[in-house]
Enzyme design. Structure first.
Site, PDB file in Angstrom:
ATOM      1  N   ALA A 233      16.940  70.925 -24.626  1.00 21.86           N
ATOM      2  CA  ALA A 233      15.487  70.757 -25.114  1.00 21.86           C
ATOM      3  C   ALA A 233      14.630  70.198 -23.447  1.00 21.86           C
ATOM      4  O   ALA A 233      13.724  70.250 -23.763  1.00 21.86           O
ATOM      5  CB  ALA A 233      15.223  70.928 -26.223  1.00 21.86           C
TER       6      ALA A 233
ATOM      7  N   LYS B 215      20.195  58.818 -23.497  1.00 20.57           N
ATOM      8  CA  LYS B 215      21.696  57.162 -23.539  1.00 20.57           C
ATOM      9  C   LYS B 215      21.958  57.292 -22.802  1.00 20.57           C
ATOM     10  O   LYS B 215      22.627  56.251 -22.236  1.00 20.57           O
ATOM     11  CB  LYS B 215      22.139  58.372 -24.973  1.00 20.57           C
ATOM     12  CG  LYS B 215      22.777  57.280 -25.953  1.00 20.57           C
ATOM     13  CD  LYS B 215      23.603  57.578 -26.443  1.00 20.57           C
ATOM     14  CE  LYS B 215      24.493  57.216 -27.787  1.00 20.57           C
ATOM     15  NZ  LYS B 215      24.707  57.718 -28.780  1.00 20.57           N
TER      16      LYS B 215
ATOM     17  N   GLU C  64      35.760  77.616 -31.818  1.00 23.61           N
ATOM     18  CA  GLU C  64      35.362  77.905 -30.240  1.00 23.61           C
ATOM     19  C   GLU C  64      36.916  76.439 -30.344  1.00 23.61           C
ATOM     20  O   GLU C  64      37.267  77.030 -29.845  1.00 23.61           O
ATOM     21  CB  GLU C  64      34.580  77.480 -29.793  1.00 23.61           C
ATOM     22  CG  GLU C  64      33.376  78.084 -30.147  1.00 23.61           C
ATOM     23  CD  GLU C  64      32.356  78.259 -28.963  1.00 23.61           C
ATOM     24  OE1 GLU C  64      31.452  77.146 -28.578  1.00 23.61           O
ATOM     25  OE2 GLU C  64      31.590  78.782 -28.485  1.00 23.61           O
TER      26      GLU C  64
ATOM     27  N   ASP D 228      17.446  70.808 -31.950  1.00 28.28           N
ATOM     28  CA  ASP D 228      17.817  70.949 -32.734  1.00 28.28           C
ATOM     29  C   ASP D 228      17.759  69.890 -34.049  1.00 28.28           C
ATOM     30  O   ASP D 228      17.688  70.099 -35.303  1.00 28.28           O
ATOM     31  CB  ASP D 228      19.551  69.955 -32.482  1.00 28.28           C
ATOM     32  CG  ASP D 228      20.396  71.562 -31.873  1.00 28.28           C
ATOM     33  OD1 ASP D 228      19.999  72.267 -31.663  1.00 28.28           O
ATOM     34  OD2 ASP D 228      21.292  71.009 -32.063  1.00 28.28           O
TER      35      ASP D 228
END
Ligand code: NAD
Length: 402
Positions: free
Chosen positions: A13, A37, A168, A296
């Site tokens: 995003a 970060k 996954e 998120d």
């Protein structure tokens, strides 16, 4: 002086927001600062491949300087500590602060532990390249130790949660673990791979026909599913289930859910019970419209008035939309309400298999679904201008400040 845009987080995003905003706004229109970060962008959707050793770490982290080079975006490597909306300031660790006129919070999600005792302390999680590396090196060490220690729990692998992330990872491990065993001269039949799910079936909420295909594919490769069995407690090397049974294992990986970023709650933004920020139709914090909340860490309500799952697809779309909104804030014009276009979802099941549903009703299986997922990865890399850039990275370019 031109307004300053500060974007927190260079995930899907935040990065797309920065690129889109800069595409529309010149350096004279606004300064753009991207705080992250690390100096690299992580391909979070492929972490399971790296955790199982199917893909190198370097192929899923992309140098941010190489993406933003020449675009008048300042990259600040730092960890956000506090967002102070009263004073329009972001505080980073080591007492550094950044003032903003417009803020974009794109800090992603945290792991949801549901207060399960011992889970946080004793389980691996898979939310970053570094965590993927930790899992992979741990698995390698289990196979290296087994010939000497002969303890079955070294070759017993437990994945908690059979949502998309869990499935996954399990698919990738089902393909990779036999190779580790062969390399170490260990009989493949000694491997035990469990996937534990609280809901009655795997991939809750997903198309039932595809769920059955996925389950058959994974079981044929040795995966043992325990469904309708919540994990209730985790101790060092022991996973406890609600039915009173327990599994001794050296490897517990938790993929049981995500929640919004805690920083968003700490900063006083309104959130839903899963910690996701409440936002308006333009992705702004309703009481502080100069703050956008995307990816998120934000709550998007979809059709049927239900929250949309936090996916990379949604995060990209929110990032691009916010880049446009910032343009309108600064240069004028009318904003269009954010409307997500969820094309579908594909879950990979290892190296050559996948299941997916696109355009609401079109089902895909096997190699075709796998190729569709690969194509979407390539499309994304092309969009951010990073195709073939996911290799060694440099942090020495001039537009990087530390
Ligand atoms: P999730 O919430 O979708 O799945 C977590 C699973 O863990 C659920 O099935 C839940 O029932 C189970 N669980 C919770 N508590 C448990 C317990 N105590 N014991 C056992 N099982 C328990 O989380 P996720 O899989 O991390 O996915 C997060 C989001 O990311 C979702 O929106 C998902 O759709 C998305 N995602 C998408 C893809 C893709 O599109 N390929 C891949 C990964 C994740």
């Amino acid at each position: 002086m031109q307004p300053s845009i500060v974007i927190l987080g260079a995930g899907y995003a935040g990065l797309l927001c920065a690129l889109q905003a800069r595409k529309l706004l010149s350096a004279d229109d606004a300064s753009i600062t991207l705080v992250n970060k690390h100096f690299y962008h992580q391909l979070i959707t492929q972490l399971h491949e790296s955790a199982a050793g199917a893909r190198s770490d370097r192929s899923i982290r992309i140098s941010l300087p190489s993406i933003i080079n020449g675009k008048d975006i300042t990259l600040v490597k730092g960890i956000v500590q506090t967002i102070d909306t009263k004073n329009n300031l972001v505080l980073l660790e080591n007492n550094k602060s950044l003032a903003y006129d417009y803020l974009v919070v794109a800090l992603g999600s945290d792991t949801e532990y549901f207060n399960i005792p011992g889970l946080k302390e004793h389980a691996y999680t898979l939310k970053s390249v570094n965590q993927a590396r930790l899992i992979r090196t741990h698995i390698e060490s289990c196979f290296a130790r087994f010939p000497y220690e002969q303890r079955p729990e070294l070759l017993r692998f437990v994945i908690g949660g059979a949502g998309f992330s869990g499935i996954e990872l399990v698919g990738e491990l089902a393909d990779a673990l036999p190779k580790y065993a062969a390399d170490a001269g260990i009989d493949v039949s000694r491997i035990e791979l469990y996937n534990i799910e609280a809901a009655p079936g795997i991939l809750p909420g997903f198309d039932q026909q595809l769920v059955e295909v996925a389950q058959r594919s994974l079981e044929s490769r040795g995966v043992k599913f325990l469904t309708g069995q919540p994990i209730v407690k985790v101790e060092d090397s022991i996973v406890h289930l609600r039915n009173g049974e327990s599994i001794n294992t050296e490897t517990m990986i938790w993929t049981g859910g995500v929640r919004g970023n805690q920083l968003v709650i700490d900063a006083g933004f309104n959130t839903d019970p899963r910690g996701r920020a409440i936002i308006n139709q333009f992705l702004q914090s309703p009481n502080t419209p100069k703050v956008y909340m995307i990816g998120d860490c934000a709550l998007v309500i979809g059709e049927n008035n239900r929250p949309l799952p936090p996916t990379a697809q949604l995060a990209w779309q929110m990032g691009i939309a916010t880049g446009k909104y910032l343009y309108h804030d600064i240069k004028g014009g009318t904003k269009a309400a954010f409307i997500p276009h969820i094309v579908g979802s594909v879950a990979s099941l290892g190296r050559k298999d996948a299941v997916g549903k696109v355009l609401k009703s079109y089902r895909m299986y096997g190699k075709m679904a796998y190729m569709a997922k690969e194509a979407s990865n390539i499309r994304y890399l092309t969009k951010i201008g990073a195709l073939f850039k996911n290799e060694p990275f440099s942090s020495t370019l001039s537009n990087v400040s530390q």
